[in-house]
Design a protein around this motif. Structure first.
Motif, mmCIF file in Angstrom:
data_model
loop_
_atom_site.group_PDB
_atom_site.id
_atom_site.type_symbol
_atom_site.label_atom_id
_atom_site.label_comp_id
_atom_site.label_asym_id
_atom_site.label_seq_id
_atom_site.Cartn_x
_atom_site.Cartn_y
_atom_site.Cartn_z
ATOM 1 N N ASP A 159 -59.804 -32.899 30.432
ATOM 2 C CA ASP A 159 -60.461 -33.908 29.610
ATOM 3 C C ASP A 159 -60.844 -33.323 28.250
ATOM 4 N N SER A 160 -61.274 -32.067 28.244
ATOM 5 C CA SER A 160 -61.589 -31.395 26.986
ATOM 6 C C SER A 160 -60.332 -31.251 26.135
ATOM 7 N N TRP A 161 -59.206 -30.915 26.792
ATOM 8 C CA TRP A 161 -57.930 -30.843 26.079
ATOM 9 C C TRP A 161 -57.602 -32.187 25.440
ATOM 10 N N ARG A 162 -57.758 -33.227 26.214
ATOM 11 C CA ARG A 162 -57.429 -34.559 25.707
ATOM 12 C C ARG A 162 -58.281 -34.899 24.484
ATOM 13 N N GLN A 163 -59.574 -34.624 24.563
ATOM 14 C CA GLN A 163 -60.450 -34.919 23.434
ATOM 15 C C GLN A 163 -60.043 -34.126 22.189
ATOM 16 N N THR A 164 -59.643 -32.873 22.404
ATOM 17 C CA THR A 164 -59.209 -32.062 21.278
ATOM 18 C C THR A 164 -57.919 -32.615 20.673
ATOM 19 N N MET A 165 -56.964 -33.031 21.533
ATOM 20 C CA MET A 165 -55.715 -33.603 21.033
ATOM 21 C C MET A 165 -55.983 -34.881 20.241
ATOM 22 N N VAL A 166 -56.883 -35.698 20.750
ATOM 23 C CA VAL A 166 -57.225 -36.933 20.049
ATOM 24 C C VAL A 166 -57.864 -36.608 18.703
ATOM 25 N N ALA A 167 -58.736 -35.585 18.678
ATOM 26 C CA ALA A 167 -59.397 -35.196 17.435
ATOM 27 C C ALA A 167 -58.373 -34.728 16.403
ATOM 28 N N ILE A 168 -57.367 -33.976 16.851
ATOM 29 C CA ILE A 168 -56.329 -33.505 15.935
ATOM 30 C C ILE A 168 -55.506 -34.676 15.424
ATOM 31 N N SER A 169 -55.148 -35.566 16.327
ATOM 32 C CA SER A 169 -54.353 -36.726 15.940
ATOM 33 C C SER A 169 -55.090 -37.601 14.926
ATOM 34 N N SER A 170 -56.408 -37.745 15.110
ATOM 35 C CA SER A 170 -57.202 -38.599 14.226
ATOM 36 C C SER A 170 -57.818 -37.827 13.062
ATOM 37 N N LYS A 171 -57.480 -36.523 12.958
ATOM 38 C CA LYS A 171 -58.010 -35.661 11.902
ATOM 39 C C LYS A 171 -59.541 -35.636 11.913
ATOM 40 N N ASN A 172 -60.101 -35.527 13.097
ATOM 41 C CA ASN A 172 -61.552 -35.417 13.252
ATOM 42 C C ASN A 172 -61.951 -33.962 13.040
ATOM 43 N N LEU A 173 -62.199 -33.621 11.801
ATOM 44 C CA LEU A 173 -62.410 -32.230 11.410
ATOM 45 C C LEU A 173 -63.624 -31.619 12.095
ATOM 46 N N LYS A 174 -64.700 -32.359 12.181
ATOM 47 C CA LYS A 174 -65.919 -31.814 12.780
ATOM 48 C C LYS A 174 -65.686 -31.478 14.256
ATOM 49 N N HIS A 175 -65.000 -32.341 14.972
ATOM 50 C CA HIS A 175 -64.720 -32.089 16.386
ATOM 51 C C HIS A 175 -63.873 -30.831 16.562
ATOM 52 N N ILE A 176 -62.885 -30.657 15.701
ATOM 53 C CA ILE A 176 -62.005 -29.488 15.828
ATOM 54 C C ILE A 176 -62.753 -28.207 15.473
ATOM 55 N N LEU A 177 -63.627 -28.266 14.476
ATOM 56 C CA LEU A 177 -64.452 -27.096 14.155
ATOM 57 C C LEU A 177 -65.291 -26.681 15.361
ATOM 58 N N VAL A 178 -65.890 -27.675 16.009
ATOM 59 C CA VAL A 178 -66.724 -27.384 17.181
ATOM 60 C C VAL A 178 -65.876 -26.809 18.312
ATOM 61 N N ALA A 179 -64.697 -27.395 18.547
ATOM 62 C CA ALA A 179 -63.817 -26.902 19.603
ATOM 63 C C ALA A 179 -63.367 -25.476 19.321
ATOM 64 N N CYS A 180 -63.101 -25.156 18.061
ATOM 65 C CA CYS A 180 -62.688 -23.803 17.693
ATOM 66 C C CYS A 180 -63.821 -22.813 17.920
ATOM 67 N N ALA A 181 -65.024 -23.185 17.533
ATOM 68 C CA ALA A 181 -66.178 -22.306 17.762
ATOM 69 C C ALA A 181 -66.418 -22.097 19.246
ATOM 70 N N LYS A 182 -66.228 -23.160 20.042
ATOM 71 C CA LYS A 182 -66.407 -23.044 21.493
ATOM 72 C C LYS A 182 -65.368 -22.093 22.081
ATOM 73 N N ALA A 183 -64.136 -22.177 21.593
ATOM 74 C CA ALA A 183 -63.086 -21.273 22.079
ATOM 75 C C ALA A 183 -63.440 -19.821 21.756
ATOM 76 N N ILE A 184 -63.966 -19.581 20.574
ATOM 77 C CA ILE A 184 -64.373 -18.224 20.212
ATOM 78 C C ILE A 184 -65.535 -17.766 21.088
ATOM 79 N N ALA A 185 -66.490 -18.653 21.315
ATOM 80 C CA ALA A 185 -67.631 -18.307 22.169
ATOM 81 C C ALA A 185 -67.179 -17.967 23.581
ATOM 82 N N ASP A 186 -66.130 -18.668 24.059
ATOM 83 C CA ASP A 186 -65.592 -18.433 25.402
ATOM 84 C C ASP A 186 -64.546 -17.316 25.430
ATOM 85 N N ASN A 187 -64.323 -16.679 24.263
ATOM 86 C CA ASN A 187 -63.331 -15.613 24.147
ATOM 87 C C ASN A 187 -61.915 -16.099 24.464
#
Length: 543
Positions: A159-187
């Motif tokens: 579900d998290s993957w899906r939300q990220t894909m939707v954010a990329i498709s819709s150019k939701n910059l804030k969502h992608i920034l948050v997802a990127c930071a979360k990925a870094i936090a999770d290593n």
């Protein structure tokens, strides 16, 4: 507003928070531009010399013994005119500038990334996207229908993957920034790298507020992955702008945003009220910068019924302000002395060229028979606390000041919680805080204004990159909310000093010159200045 006009005519400059030599941001040449206030009838012209540095790059380094992030010697390049390097001259901005790949943040990746399997990994991501979203990634009906019919085959991760894909498709910059930071936090380094690639196509230093903020947030994320601890200083380095240029950027920020005027006015009001019957006044300013704050206070004391008091100011220096003014504290002392002489105010200046962490009582020049005021304006958050150092200079300074029995102590700080927060919640807080800050700038400075790029780069982006990229002693931007400051002052033995209602009225008049989206609120004896529903600066006084 008379006070504001006097301020401008006296060349008051905003002093920045603190020099951070750890990281690099792109350099831009100055342009002679007209600075317009939207909704107003006047403009202010700023002219500054051009920088001799045409551009700079972010130099990546690898985390020792871990992995090589990039083979390319640089990951971010900017052109002399202030936008990412492209084949077009960005002095004229095309209609689709904010989403054009030609205006993307930084140059494309060259060489291999993280592992040789990244291309394979990205191919698999696209396959997963096709499975999840169907051949047409914009059509989510079948997936949503399956979910609504109870065929929930997706795990939380899916579900998290899906939300990220939707954010990329819709150019939701804030969502992608948050997802990127979360990925870094999770290593999750592969995910982080993939999202960084997507972000580079979306951010722009000349775009809308979230695109501009996103460019610097992305730079902070890149820096965080590129190095850790002390090596952050090697991973991010760039030549400072010339001192006159930096001073002009501070001046522009001071004029276009009311945050710093609000802080200085509220602190000065509390000091003037506490010292209204005193004949000899000693003010200790723990970060005097350019001395801007005291111009209006000297003028106010000059007009005091019965005549002005004798004023002595002790100014404690910081390296960033010294660089901007192009010399030592004697420059500040000379400027304020001339002003006081003009207004016939008896005046002395005591220079203390010393870091706040090193201040001891003997550095402050306290004399008997003087009423003492202490000013902490945008300074205490730079002092390391118990989470950084066993010396805990943040609380040590408060106890030292309390031992001097001052009549009033003023505190002005950003209303943000980034001191002890872990990386991911700190990233979210920084994103929320600076979104409001960048939106407020957007109201006053046009997006194509080259000085706006310089102002955001050198006066704001420096701080937010430090918050995101650095840890330990290298992270010097450590803000706390007013509730935490209250606890520290109370533990040091202070009690609240009520702010004058006259000050509130003066600040309300100040805000009439700015957007109606700024708001002023008084709560629990403190003043808060915010942008829409976000508090940005808090001011209070103690005794």
């Amino acid at each position: 507003m008379q006070a504001s006009e006097q301020h401008r005519s006296s060349s008051m400059y905003y002093q920045p928070l603190q020099q951070i030599e750890a990281y690099c941001l792109p350099q831009y040449g100055n342009l002679n531009q007209q600075l317009y206030y939207h909704g107003g009838s006047h403009g202010t012209h700023f002219s500054t010399p051009s920088s001799s540095e045409l551009y700079c790059t972010l130099e990546s380094s690898s985390v020792a013994g871990s992995f090589t992030l990039y083979n390319s010697p640089s990951t971010v390049s900017f052109s002399p005119n202030g936008s990412p390097i492209s084949q077009h001259d960005s002095q004229s901005y095309p209609p689709d500038q904010y989403h054009s790949p030609e205006n993307a943040y930084g140059s494309p990746l060259s060489g291999s990334c993280i592992t040789d399997d990244l291309s394979s990994f990205k191919h698999k991501l696209r396959e997963l996207e096709s499975v999840m979203l169907g051949p047409d990634s914009d059509n989510l009906d079948s997936y949503d229908s399956a979910i609504s019919n109870g065929n929930n085959f997706a795990s939380p991760e899916m579900d998290s993957w899906r939300q990220t894909m939707v954010a990329i498709s819709s150019k939701n910059l804030k969502h992608i920034l948050v997802a990127c930071a979360k990925a870094i936090a999770d290593n999750d380094l592969l995910m982080a790298q993939w999202l960084m690639d997507e972000l580079r196509q979306m951010v722009s230093v000349s775009g809308d507020p979230i695109q501009r903020l996103g460019a610097y947030m992305l730079e902070g994320l890149v820096a965080r992955l590129a190095a850790s601890g002390s090596s952050i200083y090697k991973a991010l380095r760039c030549k400072e702008p010339e001192s006159a240029e930096l001073l002009s950027y501070m001046h522009i920020l001071y004029e276009v945003c009311p945050y710093f005027k609000f802080g200085y006015m509220s602190a000065n009001g509390a000091i003037a009220e506490a010292m209204k019957d005193e004949e000899r006044v000693h003010i200790i300013d723990f970060q005097i910068g350019q001395g801007s704050q005291w111009i209006t206070l000297i003028q106010a004391f000059a007009a005091r019924p019965g005549g002005p008091p004798h004023i002595r100011i002790t100014g404690i220096d910081d390296s960033q302000s010294a660089y901007a003014r192009g010399g030592g504290l004697h420059i500040v002392g000379r400027r304020l002395s001339k002003l006081a002489e003009h207004f016939k105010v008896p005046f002395e200046f005591h220079a203390a060229a010393i870091s706040g962490c090193d201040v001891q009582v003997h550095n402050l020049g306290v004399r008997p028979g003087e009423a003492l005021a202490v000013n902490f304006a945008f300074m205490l958050h730079h002092m390391p606390d118990e989470s950084v150092s066993t010396q805990n200079h943040r609380d040590r300074l408060l106890r030292l000041v309390r031992s001097l029995s001052p009549k009033v102590v003023t505190l002005v700080e950003q209303e943000s919680n980034t001191n002890t927060a872990a990386f991911f919640p700190r990233f979210l807080e920084t994103l929320d805080y600076y979104t409001a800050m960048f939106e407020s700038i957007d109201v006053t400075l046009p997006r194509v204004h080259k000085e706006r790029i310089n102002v955001e780069q050198h006066c704001l982006a420096r701080d937010l990159v430090n918050i995101i990229a650095c840890e330990g002693v290298e992270r010097v931007e450590r803000h706390e909310v007013l509730g935490k400051w209250r606890s520290r002052f109370a533990m040091a033995g202070f009690t609240p000093y009520p702010l004058s209602s006259l000050v509130n009225g003066t600040i309300k008049k100040l805000l009439e010159n700015y957007s109606n989206r700024y708001r002023l609120e008084e709560r629990d004896g403190a003043l808060y200045l915010g942008w829409m529903n976000r508090d940005l600066v808090a001011s209070c006084a103690w005794k």
